[in-house]
Design a protein around this motif. Structure first.
Motif, PDB file in Angstrom:
ATOM      1  N   LEU A   1      -9.960  -7.822  -4.368  1.00 15.94           N
ATOM      2  CA  LEU A   1      -9.070  -6.973  -3.590  1.00 15.94           C
ATOM      3  C   LEU A   1      -9.917  -6.009  -2.764  1.00 15.94           C
ATOM      4  O   LEU A   1     -10.826  -5.372  -3.292  1.00 15.94           O
ATOM      5  CB  LEU A   1      -8.151  -6.168  -4.505  1.00 15.94           C
ATOM      6  CG  LEU A   1      -6.846  -6.808  -4.982  1.00 15.94           C
ATOM      7  CD1 LEU A   1      -5.855  -6.955  -3.835  1.00 15.94           C
ATOM      8  CD2 LEU A   1      -7.079  -8.108  -5.664  1.00 15.94           C
TER       9      LEU A   1
ATOM     10  N   TRP B   1     -10.168  -3.082   0.646  1.00 13.25           N
ATOM     11  CA  TRP B   1      -9.532  -2.121   1.542  1.00 13.25           C
ATOM     12  C   TRP B   1     -10.202  -2.202   2.902  1.00 13.25           C
ATOM     13  O   TRP B   1     -11.442  -2.189   3.003  1.00 13.25           O
ATOM     14  CB  TRP B   1      -9.648  -0.702   0.996  1.00 13.25           C
ATOM     15  CG  TRP B   1      -8.743  -0.429  -0.160  1.00 13.25           C
ATOM     16  CD1 TRP B   1      -9.039  -0.489  -1.480  1.00 13.25           C
ATOM     17  CD2 TRP B   1      -7.365  -0.052  -0.079  1.00 13.25           C
ATOM     18  NE1 TRP B   1      -7.936  -0.180  -2.240  1.00 13.25           N
ATOM     19  CE2 TRP B   1      -6.895   0.104  -1.399  1.00 13.25           C
ATOM     20  CE3 TRP B   1      -6.477   0.173   0.972  1.00 13.25           C
ATOM     21  CZ2 TRP B   1      -5.580   0.467  -1.695  1.00 13.25           C
ATOM     22  CZ3 TRP B   1      -5.175   0.536   0.680  1.00 13.25           C
ATOM     23  CH2 TRP B   1      -4.739   0.683  -0.642  1.00 13.25           C
TER      24      TRP B   1
ATOM     25  N   CYS C   1      -2.588   0.106  -4.079  1.00 14.39           N
ATOM     26  CA  CYS C   1      -2.191  -1.229  -3.646  1.00 14.39           C
ATOM     27  C   CYS C   1      -1.611  -1.952  -4.843  1.00 14.39           C
ATOM     28  O   CYS C   1      -2.310  -2.180  -5.832  1.00 14.39           O
ATOM     29  CB  CYS C   1      -3.367  -1.991  -3.076  1.00 14.39           C
ATOM     30  SG  CYS C   1      -3.008  -3.710  -2.635  1.00 14.39           S
TER      31      CYS C   1
ATOM     32  N   GLU D   1       0.828  -1.198   0.000  1.00 13.43           N
ATOM     33  CA  GLU D   1       0.000   0.000   0.000  1.00 13.43           C
ATOM     34  C   GLU D   1       0.867   1.255   0.000  1.00 13.43           C
ATOM     35  O   GLU D   1       1.981   1.253   0.524  1.00 13.43           O
ATOM     36  CB  GLU D   1      -0.910   0.046   1.236  1.00 13.43           C
ATOM     37  CG  GLU D   1      -1.804  -1.169   1.423  1.00 13.43           C
ATOM     38  CD  GLU D   1      -1.194  -2.208   2.329  1.00 13.43           C
ATOM     39  OE1 GLU D   1      -1.971  -2.983   2.934  1.00 13.43           O
ATOM     40  OE2 GLU D   1       0.045  -2.245   2.460  1.00 13.43           O
TER      41      GLU D   1
ATOM     42  N   CYS E   1      -4.647  -3.162   2.427  1.00 11.79           N
ATOM     43  CA  CYS E   1      -5.135  -3.851   1.248  1.00 11.79           C
ATOM     44  C   CYS E   1      -5.130  -5.346   1.558  1.00 11.79           C
ATOM     45  O   CYS E   1      -4.199  -5.847   2.221  1.00 11.79           O
ATOM     46  CB  CYS E   1      -4.208  -3.528   0.079  1.00 11.79           C
ATOM     47  SG  CYS E   1      -4.613  -4.310  -1.476  1.00 11.79           S
TER      48      CYS E   1
END
Length: 125
Positions: A34, A36, A22, A6, A96
């Motif tokens: 993916l 956050w 990321c 990140e 991430c």
């Protein structure tokens, strides 16, 4: 070796914007989602946004809808989180994470398969 790196955090005034990045490597990007996540001091880690790479479907926590936007570039194995209208309560370490499904790790971050080290976001009033 799986890596999620990140970047983009920092100190910003309330109302400002940041773009978190990321960079992913070491796994088949298209096979994963993916996400956050953020963790503030003394609080549990919470999912804020996620994107399923194969179909582009996105997910947002209610607390960030309309202010956060997640995007990806499959060719570059990159995911970004655009954060607008920052609030003091957005202050946290943002991580991430990767897992085959957004639904799984957004439901419980403990199920995410891979994690990055995080980037600090601090919002001043």
């Amino acid at each position: 070796e799986v890596q999620l790196r990140e970047s983009g955090g920092g100190l910003v005034q309330a109302g400002g914007s940041l773009r978190l990045s990321c960079a992913a490597s070491g796994f088949v990007f298209d096979d994963f989602a993916l996400g956050w996540f953020r963790q503030a001091p003394g609080k549990e880690r919470e999912g804020v946004s996620c994107i399923n790479i194969n179909d582009g479907r996105t997910y947002y926590a209610d607390s960030v809808k309309g202010r956060f936007t997640i995007s990806s570039d499959n060719a570059k194995n990159m995911v970004w989180l655009q954060i607008n209208s920052l609030k003091v309560e957005d202050t946290a370490v943002y991580h991430c994470a990767a897992d085959p499904l957004c639904e799984i790790m957004m439901g419980d971050p403990r199920y995410a398969e891979y994690w990055g080290q995080g980037t600090q976001v601090t919002v001043s009033s």
